[in-house]
Design a protein around this motif. Structure first.
Motif, PDB file in Angstrom:
ATOM      1  N   LEU A 291       0.823  -1.208   0.000  1.00 35.81           N
ATOM      2  CA  LEU A 291       0.000   0.000   0.000  1.00 35.81           C
ATOM      3  C   LEU A 291       0.860   1.262   0.000  1.00 35.81           C
ATOM      4  N   GLY A 292       1.903   1.271   0.847  1.00 39.19           N
ATOM      5  CA  GLY A 292       2.779   2.437   0.899  1.00 39.19           C
ATOM      6  C   GLY A 292       3.423   2.725  -0.448  1.00 39.19           C
ATOM      7  N   ALA A 293       3.844   1.670  -1.153  1.00 42.59           N
ATOM      8  CA  ALA A 293       4.484   1.857  -2.453  1.00 42.59           C
ATOM      9  C   ALA A 293       3.515   2.442  -3.476  1.00 42.59           C
ATOM     10  N   PHE A 294       2.289   1.929  -3.526  1.00 40.49           N
ATOM     11  CA  PHE A 294       1.336   2.424  -4.526  1.00 40.49           C
ATOM     12  C   PHE A 294       0.861   3.840  -4.209  1.00 40.49           C
ATOM     13  N   PHE A 295       0.740   4.177  -2.918  1.00 40.33           N
ATOM     14  CA  PHE A 295       0.310   5.532  -2.558  1.00 40.33           C
ATOM     15  C   PHE A 295       1.365   6.574  -2.908  1.00 40.33           C
ATOM     16  N   LEU A 296       2.621   6.154  -3.078  1.00 42.51           N
ATOM     17  CA  LEU A 296       3.665   7.100  -3.478  1.00 42.51           C
ATOM     18  C   LEU A 296       3.317   7.831  -4.767  1.00 42.51           C
ATOM     19  N   TRP A 297       2.670   7.136  -5.683  1.00 39.12           N
ATOM     20  CA  TRP A 297       2.397   7.700  -7.003  1.00 39.12           C
ATOM     21  C   TRP A 297       1.409   8.865  -6.969  1.00 39.12           C
ATOM     22  N   ARG A 298       0.603   8.940  -5.932  1.00 33.91           N
ATOM     23  CA  ARG A 298      -0.446   9.961  -5.891  1.00 33.91           C
ATOM     24  C   ARG A 298       0.011  11.254  -5.234  1.00 33.91           C
ATOM     25  N   GLN A 299       1.235  11.312  -4.727  1.00 36.36           N
ATOM     26  CA  GLN A 299       1.646  12.437  -3.903  1.00 36.36           C
ATOM     27  C   GLN A 299       2.148  13.610  -4.731  1.00 36.36           C
ATOM     28  N   ARG A 300       1.864  14.810  -4.234  1.00 35.09           N
ATOM     29  CA  ARG A 300       2.346  16.046  -4.851  1.00 35.09           C
ATOM     30  C   ARG A 300       3.228  16.843  -3.885  1.00 35.09           C
ATOM     31  N   ASP A 301       3.203  16.464  -2.620  1.00 34.20           N
ATOM     32  CA  ASP A 301       3.976  17.135  -1.576  1.00 34.20           C
ATOM     33  C   ASP A 301       5.223  16.309  -1.291  1.00 34.20           C
ATOM     34  N   ILE A 302       6.390  16.947  -1.247  1.00 31.22           N
ATOM     35  CA  ILE A 302       7.639  16.206  -1.101  1.00 31.22           C
ATOM     36  C   ILE A 302       7.727  15.475   0.237  1.00 31.22           C
ATOM     37  N   LYS A 303       7.215  16.087   1.302  1.00 30.48           N
ATOM     38  CA  LYS A 303       7.291  15.424   2.611  1.00 30.48           C
ATOM     39  C   LYS A 303       6.270  14.297   2.733  1.00 30.48           C
ATOM     40  N   ARG A 304       5.118  14.454   2.100  1.00 30.30           N
ATOM     41  CA  ARG A 304       4.155  13.350   2.070  1.00 30.30           C
ATOM     42  C   ARG A 304       4.716  12.167   1.276  1.00 30.30           C
ATOM     43  N   LEU A 305       5.447  12.479   0.201  1.00 33.79           N
ATOM     44  CA  LEU A 305       6.060  11.423  -0.610  1.00 33.79           C
ATOM     45  C   LEU A 305       6.957  10.542   0.257  1.00 33.79           C
ATOM     46  N   PHE A 306       7.843  11.168   1.010  1.00 37.78           N
ATOM     47  CA  PHE A 306       8.773  10.376   1.814  1.00 37.78           C
ATOM     48  C   PHE A 306       8.117   9.858   3.089  1.00 37.78           C
ATOM     49  N   GLY A 307       6.987  10.436   3.473  1.00 36.17           N
ATOM     50  CA  GLY A 307       6.201   9.841   4.552  1.00 36.17           C
ATOM     51  C   GLY A 307       5.659   8.475   4.146  1.00 36.17           C
ATOM     52  N   TYR A 308       5.129   8.390   2.928  1.00 37.72           N
ATOM     53  CA  TYR A 308       4.653   7.093   2.432  1.00 37.72           C
ATOM     54  C   TYR A 308       5.817   6.129   2.210  1.00 37.72           C
ATOM     55  N   SER A 309       6.979   6.659   1.870  1.00 35.60           N
ATOM     56  CA  SER A 309       8.159   5.795   1.767  1.00 35.60           C
ATOM     57  C   SER A 309       8.485   5.172   3.117  1.00 35.60           C
ATOM     58  N   SER A 310       8.318   5.936   4.206  1.00 30.25           N
ATOM     59  CA  SER A 310       8.538   5.378   5.550  1.00 30.25           C
ATOM     60  C   SER A 310       7.552   4.264   5.848  1.00 30.25           C
ATOM     61  N   ILE A 311       6.298   4.437   5.434  1.00 32.58           N
ATOM     62  CA  ILE A 311       5.299   3.384   5.627  1.00 32.58           C
ATOM     63  C   ILE A 311       5.728   2.123   4.904  1.00 32.58           C
ATOM     64  N   GLU A 312       6.183   2.271   3.652  1.00 31.44           N
ATOM     65  CA  GLU A 312       6.622   1.107   2.884  1.00 31.44           C
ATOM     66  C   GLU A 312       7.774   0.382   3.575  1.00 31.44           C
ATOM     67  N   HIS A 313       8.754   1.137   4.055  1.00 29.21           N
ATOM     68  CA  HIS A 313       9.926   0.493   4.660  1.00 29.21           C
ATOM     69  C   HIS A 313       9.609  -0.117   6.018  1.00 29.21           C
ATOM     70  N   MET A 314       8.739   0.505   6.784  1.00 32.56           N
ATOM     71  CA  MET A 314       8.356  -0.121   8.059  1.00 32.56           C
ATOM     72  C   MET A 314       7.597  -1.416   7.799  1.00 32.56           C
ATOM     73  N   GLY A 315       6.846  -1.476   6.694  1.00 28.90           N
ATOM     74  CA  GLY A 315       6.205  -2.737   6.321  1.00 28.90           C
ATOM     75  C   GLY A 315       7.234  -3.811   6.010  1.00 28.90           C
ATOM     76  N   ILE A 316       8.299  -3.449   5.303  1.00 30.28           N
ATOM     77  CA  ILE A 316       9.349  -4.417   4.980  1.00 30.28           C
ATOM     78  C   ILE A 316      10.036  -4.917   6.248  1.00 30.28           C
ATOM     79  N   ILE A 317      10.351  -3.997   7.170  1.00 28.06           N
ATOM     80  CA  ILE A 317      11.014  -4.390   8.427  1.00 28.06           C
ATOM     81  C   ILE A 317      10.101  -5.289   9.253  1.00 28.06           C
ATOM     82  N   THR A 318       8.813  -4.940   9.330  1.00 26.56           N
ATOM     83  CA  THR A 318       7.865  -5.768  10.075  1.00 26.56           C
ATOM     84  C   THR A 318       7.761  -7.154   9.468  1.00 26.56           C
ATOM     85  N   PHE A 319       7.724  -7.217   8.147  1.00 25.24           N
ATOM     86  CA  PHE A 319       7.691  -8.509   7.464  1.00 25.24           C
ATOM     87  C   PHE A 319       8.933  -9.332   7.812  1.00 25.24           C
ATOM     88  N   ALA A 320      10.100  -8.705   7.836  1.00 22.75           N
ATOM     89  CA  ALA A 320      11.345  -9.432   8.144  1.00 22.75           C
ATOM     90  C   ALA A 320      11.327  -9.977   9.563  1.00 22.75           C
TER      91      ALA A 320
END
Length: 484
Positions: A291-320
């Motif tokens: 979800l975090g990866a796909f929501f990246l495409w909809r962002q227009r704000d630079i800080k929101r973009l990397f906020g969703y990137s944090s969601i994606e990476h925390m998902g990867i860490i949780t999965f690990a």
């Protein structure tokens, strides 16, 4: 003494900055307190390396290879963020977005936020852990709403309500944990919730109660981690709060919340005697990453973009961490480290890029390399690192997670690859125009502090090329403790 310093110095800093936070030297005082805290954390690390795990103050505080690693990381990123915030907040004051009163609130709440995170990491009491997480929530609500605009107040309320619901669920899980402990240990009061006592008898805890407790604790603390579906507070808080707050939210608070989840997972797996808690982490982690990866495409704000990137990476860490085992746990700990360092450096450059452009909208930020080379190259290198490109450390951790998933759970591999590919394309396509092209940079009234950016990125590069044996052994010890 070292533990007392790590816990006490941020509290002392809170009091000093509550009194002096409006003075011109407040930013320097904030940096000084963070620096002394880092020294105390280094001394604590040295003691744990020499003497092993520590139990102090009637067993109320516990230090082992897992949490002392996060204490060191938190203290280091806390210092570099304080250094970055010194010129950044002065530029905001110069432009009229902040006044001396709000700067006093910022500096004092920054130190209180650090104190709450150290308390959450070092306490041995699961009830006190909940209190510390609640304190961290309240302090960051005040920090997110610092600008007092309509959007920042809305983001702060959204953050408060969603994380308040999460903390309430975590409280119910803690009550169930207390019930299970009381039935087994026969203890009451604060001693019944000591993690070391529970860990010693986790095989005797009532499985059904512990299973239910873990569900509430996972959903509750998982809200703070940014796990889907209760993740929507995170991009709003990142976009509307000051950039230093975004850096510590992504780089530190998410790690501390995930630490709480992992401590609970260790108890639940030992009690239930099955891999169900790990499977739950895998499921939530995969859903969050995709979800975090796909929501990246909809962002227009630079800080929101990397906020969703944090969601994606925390998902990867949780999965690990859900995969469990020495390799996956090692990779998760490494990913936590490089993500904290990389994402905080990205927010540093994104903050100054927004200041030079006068907007956070990505279509208004252009040509940072030609206008502000250090900002432009910092943003580009940080983006390359966070996307997992070799030779940065993110590539090593993601590679370890992928090969473990392919060997043990092949069905998860396509989801991971999709998340990584979509995030790569989304971020790279949006960052490239901001970095290259014709510059539209505005002059800044204060020189930006970009040394922390390149220090972080240099560390991430080193971890991708060479891991010191002492650090590798540290990770292995923590991975063994987590088990799974």
């Amino acid at each position: 003494m070292e533990l007392l310093m790590v816990l006490g110095l941020p509290l002392l800093g809170t009091l000093l900055l509550a009194l002096l936070g409006a003075r011109r030297f407040a930013a320097e005082l904030n940096v000084s307190m963070s620096f002394v805290t880092l020294i105390a954390a280094a001394l604590l690390v040295a003691r744990v390396i020499r003497h092993g795990p520590l139990l102090v103050w009637h067993d109320q505080f516990f230090v082992d290879s897992f949490n002392v690693f996060l204490v060191a990381l938190t203290a280091f990123v806390g210092l570099t963020t304080a250094i970055f915030s010194r010129p950044y907040m002065r530029i905001e004051e110069h432009r009229g977005r902040l006044n001396s009163r709000r700067l006093r609130l910022y500096h004092s709440m920054y130190q209180l936020f650090m104190a709450a995170m150290f308390l959450a990491l070092l306490t041995n009491n699961m009830g006190l852990l909940w209190v510390a997480m609640e304190a961290a929530t309240l302090t960051t609500v005040l920090l997110v709403s610092l600008y007092r605009t309509k959007a920042s107040l809305e983001a702060a309320w959204k953050y408060f309500i969603l994380c308040g619901v999460g903390i309430a669920l975590a409280l119910f899980g803690t009550i169930l944990l207390y019930f299970a402990a009381q039935q087994t240990l026969g203890q009451e009061g604060m001693t019944a919730l000591l993690w070391t006592h529970l860990n010693a008898v986790k095989g005797q805890l009532e499985p059904r109660v512990m299973g239910l407790a873990f569900v509430f604790l996972l959903v509750g603390y998982g809200t703070k981690v940014g796990l889907a579906p209760l993740h929507s507070w995170l991009p709003d808080a990142h976009a509307e709060g000051p950039t230093p707050v975004s850096a510590v939210l992504s780089g530190l608070l998410l790690n501390v919340a995930l630490y709480a989840v992992i401590r609970c997972k260790i108890l639940a797996e030992g009690s239930i005697g099955s891999i169900l808690p790990g499977r739950m982490l895998m499921g939530f982690g995969l859903l969050t990453a995709v979800l975090g990866a796909f929501f990246l495409w909809r962002q227009r704000d630079i800080k929101r973009l990397f906020g969703y990137s944090s969601i994606e990476h925390m998902g990867i860490i949780t999965f690990a961490f859900g995969l469990g085992g020495p390799v996956a746990n090692f990779a998760a700990l490494l990913h936590m480290t490089v993500h904290s360092l990389t994402k905080s450096s990205i927010f540093f450059t994104a903050g100054h890029a927004s200041q030079t452009a006068g907007t956070q909208r990505m279509d208004g930020i252009r040509g940072r390399v030609s206008g502000r080379p250090t900002i432009g190259w910092g943003l580009m290198l940080g983006s390359i690192a966070i996307l997992g490109m070799p030779p940065f450390g993110m590539f090593a951790s993601e590679f370890l997670i992928l090969i473990t998933a392919m060997r043990e759970h092949p069905w998860t591999t396509p989801f991971l690859l999709i998340a990584l590919a979509v995030a790569f394309a989304g971020i790279f396509s949006k960052v490239q125009p901001m970095v290259f092209g014709e510059s539209d940079a505005q002059p800044l009234p204060h020189s930006p502090a970009l040394v922390p950016v390149f220090v972080h990125l240099a560390m991430v590069l080193v971890l991708g090329l060479y891991m010191p044996p002492a650090l590798a052994e540290w990770y292995r010890a923590a991975a063994r403790l987590i088990g799974g």
